[in-house]
Design an enzyme around this catalytic site. Structure first.
Site, PDB file in Angstrom:
ATOM      1  N   HIS A 112       0.833  -1.194   0.000  1.00  0.00           N
ATOM      2  CA  HIS A 112       0.000   0.000   0.000  1.00  0.00           C
ATOM      3  C   HIS A 112       0.877   1.257   0.000  1.00  0.00           C
ATOM      4  CE1 HIS A 112      -3.774   1.877   0.047  1.00  0.00           C
ATOM      5  NE2 HIS A 112      -4.433   1.039   0.842  1.00  0.00           N
ATOM      6  N   CYS A 158      -9.030   9.958  -9.311  1.00  0.00           N
ATOM      7  CA  CYS A 158      -8.518   9.795 -10.683  1.00  0.00           C
ATOM      8  C   CYS A 158      -9.596  10.156 -11.699  1.00  0.00           C
ATOM      9  CB  CYS A 158      -7.988   8.384 -10.902  1.00  0.00           C
ATOM     10  SG  CYS A 158      -9.097   7.082 -10.385  1.00  0.00           S
ATOM     11  N   GLU A 166      -3.855   1.293 -13.550  1.00  0.00           N
ATOM     12  CA  GLU A 166      -4.923   2.306 -13.490  1.00  0.00           C
ATOM     13  C   GLU A 166      -4.253   3.580 -13.013  1.00  0.00           C
ATOM     14  OE1 GLU A 166      -7.046   4.863 -12.454  1.00  0.00           O
ATOM     15  OE2 GLU A 166      -8.023   3.737 -10.843  1.00  0.00           O
TER      16      GLU A 166
HETATM   17  P1  NDP Z   1       2.319   7.226  -6.538  1.00  0.00           P
HETATM   18  O1  NDP Z   1       1.982   6.761  -7.889  1.00  0.00           O
HETATM   19  O2  NDP Z   1       3.735   7.572  -6.263  1.00  0.00           O
HETATM   20  O3  NDP Z   1       1.863   6.111  -5.461  1.00  0.00           O
HETATM   21  C1  NDP Z   1       0.960   5.059  -5.729  1.00  0.00           C
HETATM   22  C2  NDP Z   1       1.557   3.736  -5.287  1.00  0.00           C
HETATM   23  O4  NDP Z   1       2.669   3.423  -6.129  1.00  0.00           O
HETATM   24  C3  NDP Z   1       2.113   3.760  -3.868  1.00  0.00           C
HETATM   25  O5  NDP Z   1       1.916   2.503  -3.273  1.00  0.00           O
HETATM   26  C4  NDP Z   1       3.584   4.039  -4.088  1.00  0.00           C
HETATM   27  O6  NDP Z   1       4.385   3.624  -3.020  1.00  0.00           O
HETATM   28  C5  NDP Z   1       3.832   3.226  -5.340  1.00  0.00           C
HETATM   29  N1  NDP Z   1       4.988   3.667  -6.121  1.00  0.00           N
HETATM   30  C6  NDP Z   1       5.443   4.933  -6.298  1.00  0.00           C
HETATM   31  N2  NDP Z   1       6.517   4.942  -7.106  1.00  0.00           N
HETATM   32  C7  NDP Z   1       6.754   3.662  -7.460  1.00  0.00           C
HETATM   33  C8  NDP Z   1       7.741   3.035  -8.274  1.00  0.00           C
HETATM   34  N3  NDP Z   1       8.696   3.727  -8.892  1.00  0.00           N
HETATM   35  N4  NDP Z   1       7.699   1.700  -8.403  1.00  0.00           N
HETATM   36  C9  NDP Z   1       6.743   0.986  -7.782  1.00  0.00           C
HETATM   37  N5  NDP Z   1       5.790   1.520  -7.003  1.00  0.00           N
HETATM   38  C10 NDP Z   1       5.784   2.845  -6.837  1.00  0.00           C
HETATM   39  O7  NDP Z   1       1.402   8.446  -6.203  1.00  0.00           O
HETATM   40  P2  NDP Z   1       1.643   9.676  -5.216  1.00  0.00           P
HETATM   41  O8  NDP Z   1       1.112   9.305  -3.908  1.00  0.00           O
HETATM   42  O9  NDP Z   1       3.029  10.207  -5.192  1.00  0.00           O
HETATM   43  O10 NDP Z   1       0.736  10.739  -5.950  1.00  0.00           O
HETATM   44  C11 NDP Z   1       1.299  11.470  -7.046  1.00  0.00           C
HETATM   45  C12 NDP Z   1       0.288  11.690  -8.129  1.00  0.00           C
HETATM   46  O11 NDP Z   1      -0.180  10.442  -8.619  1.00  0.00           O
HETATM   47  C13 NDP Z   1      -0.975  12.398  -7.699  1.00  0.00           C
HETATM   48  O12 NDP Z   1      -0.802  13.757  -7.619  1.00  0.00           O
HETATM   49  C14 NDP Z   1      -1.928  11.962  -8.770  1.00  0.00           C
HETATM   50  O13 NDP Z   1      -1.709  12.744  -9.913  1.00  0.00           O
HETATM   51  C15 NDP Z   1      -1.511  10.533  -9.066  1.00  0.00           C
HETATM   52  N6  NDP Z   1      -2.330   9.533  -8.340  1.00  0.00           N
HETATM   53  C16 NDP Z   1      -3.312   8.910  -9.026  1.00  0.00           C
HETATM   54  C17 NDP Z   1      -4.133   8.025  -8.378  1.00  0.00           C
HETATM   55  C18 NDP Z   1      -5.237   7.346  -9.091  1.00  0.00           C
HETATM   56  O14 NDP Z   1      -6.229   7.014  -8.469  1.00  0.00           O
HETATM   57  N7  NDP Z   1      -5.083   7.071 -10.372  1.00  0.00           N
HETATM   58  C19 NDP Z   1      -3.993   7.736  -6.961  1.00  0.00           C
HETATM   59  C20 NDP Z   1      -2.886   8.421  -6.336  1.00  0.00           C
HETATM   60  C21 NDP Z   1      -2.107   9.282  -7.025  1.00  0.00           C
HETATM   61  P3  NDP Z   1       4.920   4.696  -1.928  1.00  0.00           P
HETATM   62  O15 NDP Z   1       3.712   5.346  -1.341  1.00  0.00           O
HETATM   63  O16 NDP Z   1       5.652   3.855  -0.966  1.00  0.00           O
HETATM   64  O17 NDP Z   1       5.777   5.669  -2.677  1.00  0.00           O
END
Ligand code: NDP
Length: 455
Positions: free
Chosen positions: A156, A263, A229
């Site tokens: 998560h 999203c 997604e």
């Molecule tokens: P992230 O995409 O960074 O986080 C989502 C998940 O991916 C988290 O579990 C995160 O882990 C993980 N993650 C992040 N980077 C990597 C990587 N390089 N390899 C594998 N897993 C990874 O979103 P943020 O929380 O930083 O939000 C940033 C932007 O993302 C938002 O402003 C929005 O634009 C978009 N977003 C879109 C969502 C949607 O519903 N489509 C939901 C959330 C964000 P960890 O938390 O440990 O970094």
């Protein structure tokens, strides 16, 4: 860092630290997921479905406490967190009722004595999930994946460690066997190795485009199936004949629910010229009236953003848009005081080339773009890298439907705010990702569609 830290975005203060899982813990979880597989996959689907009904009951029994955990960790309004938990329970019931049917063999007439498609679990699926709907996002993948007979590992988002822990607890409390659903409190740096591990057969990510590219690349390298997604920049097209009262009310909901961190939020309001001024004026007034404050309180319309860095990023997008010529009608700045609050904002005269048009704005910022006519509105809607959802608002339903079919996105709605519904597939095209969640297609993502031929 040896801990994951939960920070209350309403105050900016640390709530709790959670130990990160070490390498030995990850190894045990991976092996546990494998050990649980065979017995779980051999259970008749209706027995797995029965556990989903229990899961719904557990969620409803604990919804107040779970909702408060989400509100405290990521700032969504408590009433919205309660609604999210109910949605999870409804999805459990939906799959409990329909899921076993989706998994029935599909006979195909050939020259064989018997030939058919059998849907068999892949093994273990890794879910990399975001914080914005900390329960729903995980549930909508975990329910069909486990019902299909897979075991699941959850990585998560690091800012919702309490929600992640609660997710594992509710699966256990519902009677799911040990190893079927396991929470891995690890950082994103652990994800590539997990995907590469031969004990993991597929990965599903909901999150940013950046994370999507990383996870998609890792899955490709390891030849594992993936569902992505990612973000969206949904168009909300308003035609001249739309009822303005309804449209303004729904625009407000479509953009500002969940603190704007959705999203499929309506992000780009593309409005026919003849009513654009009236729309912009009324939406701006309604936005100015929103009550921003403590997400625990029932009277609050808008809580804080989930993290300080997310607020900084949003403000930067607003500033760059204004510098490029957008007009800020209301809001446009972080709110002073504790917590990560951002003033609900309306940007007018937004055009392609501006951040608020080209990028995903994840927060309470509505961008209005004026269009000469309906055809120009569709063209503008499609002038985006993203393709998650979109909506058309008009008194002419048939015209709206025809336009909905022209939108380059995974879900297009007419006179309704885009939402996910367990009965319908959900997902995007273009840079919004690939694969589908929910409904029958969702359960097909992590199964082996096996051809059986008996001569
Ligand atoms: P992230 O995409 O960074 O986080 C989502 C998940 O991916 C988290 O579990 C995160 O882990 C993980 N993650 C992040 N980077 C990597 C990587 N390089 N390899 C594998 N897993 C990874 O979103 P943020 O929380 O930083 O939000 C940033 C932007 O993302 C938002 O402003 C929005 O634009 C978009 N977003 C879109 C969502 C949607 O519903 N489509 C939901 C959330 C964000 P960890 O938390 O440990 O970094």
């Amino acid at each position: 860092m040896t801990e994951l830290t939960a920070v209350n975005p309403a105050t900016g203060k640390v709530l709790a630290n959670y130990p990160r899982m070490d390498a030995a813990g990850v190894e045990a979880a991976l092996q546990g997921a494998v050990d649980a597989r065979t017995a779980w996959a051999l259970k008749p689907a209706h027995e797995r479905a029965a556990l989903l009904r229990q899961l719904a009951a557990v969620l409803r029994g604990r919804q107040e406490e779970l909702a408060v955990t989400a509100t405290r960790e990521m700032g969504k309004r408590r009433v919205e967190a309660l609604a999210e938990l109910e949605k999870c329970a409804v999805a459990c019931e939906y799959y409990a009722e329909h899921g076993p049917g989706f998994l029935l063999d599909v006979p195909v007439a050939t020259e064989a004595a018997r030939s058919y498609v059998a849907w068999q679990p892949l093994g273990t699926v890794l879910l990399v999930m975001p914080w914005n709907f900390p329960y729903w996002q995980a549930f909508r993948q975990a329910i069909p994946a486990t019902l299909a007979g897979n075991t699941v590992l959850l990585k998560h988002a690091s800012n919702v460690p309490g929600c992640a822990q609660a997710l594992e607890e509710v699966f256990r409390a519902a009677g799911f066997p040990e190893g079927v659903f396991h929470n891995l409190p690890v950082g994103s740096d652990a994800v590539e190795d997990l995907i590469a591990d031969p004990r993991v057969q597929g990965v599903s990510l909901t999150g940013s485009e950046r994370a999507g590219r990383a996870v998609g690349a890792a899955a490709g390298k390891a030849l594992k199936t993936s569902v992505l997604e990612l973000g969206g920049s949904d168009a909300f097209i308003v035609l001249h004949d739309a009822d303005l009262d309804t449209v303004v009310r729904e625009a407000l909901r479509g953009r500002f629910q969940n603190n704007g961190e959705t999203c499929i939020a309506a992000k780009r309001f593309i409005v026919e010229d003849s009513i654009a001024e009236a729309f912009a004026d009324r939406l701006s007034r309604a936005v100015t009236d929103l009550c921003t404050g403590d997400p625990m309180e029932d009277g609050t319309d808008l809580g804080p953003l989930a993290r300080g860095d997310l607020r900084d990023e949003l403000h930067d997008q607003v500033q760059r848009s204004v510098a490029a010529g957008a007009v800020c009608r209301t809001g446009g700045e972080p709110l002073e005081g504790e917590g990560f609050y951002y003033a609900p904002t309306v940007l007018d005269y937004v055009e392609p080339g501006m951040a608020a048009f080209d990028e995903e704005t994840f927060g309470p910022v509505a961008a209005i773009t004026r269009a000469a006519d309906a055809a120009a509105a569709v063209e503008l809607a499609n002038r985006s890298r993203f393709g998650l959802g979109g909506s058309v608002w008009t008194a002419d339903r048939a015209r709206g439907e025809a336009m909905a079919r022209q939108l380059e996105c995974g879900c297009a709605f007419v006179n309704a705010v885009v939402k996910s519904d367990p009965r319908l597939p959900f997902g995007g095209v273009k840079d919004s990702g690939y694969g589908r969640e929910l409904a029958d297609l969702g359960i097909r993502e992590f199964v082996n569609a096996k051809t059986i031929w008996v001569a």
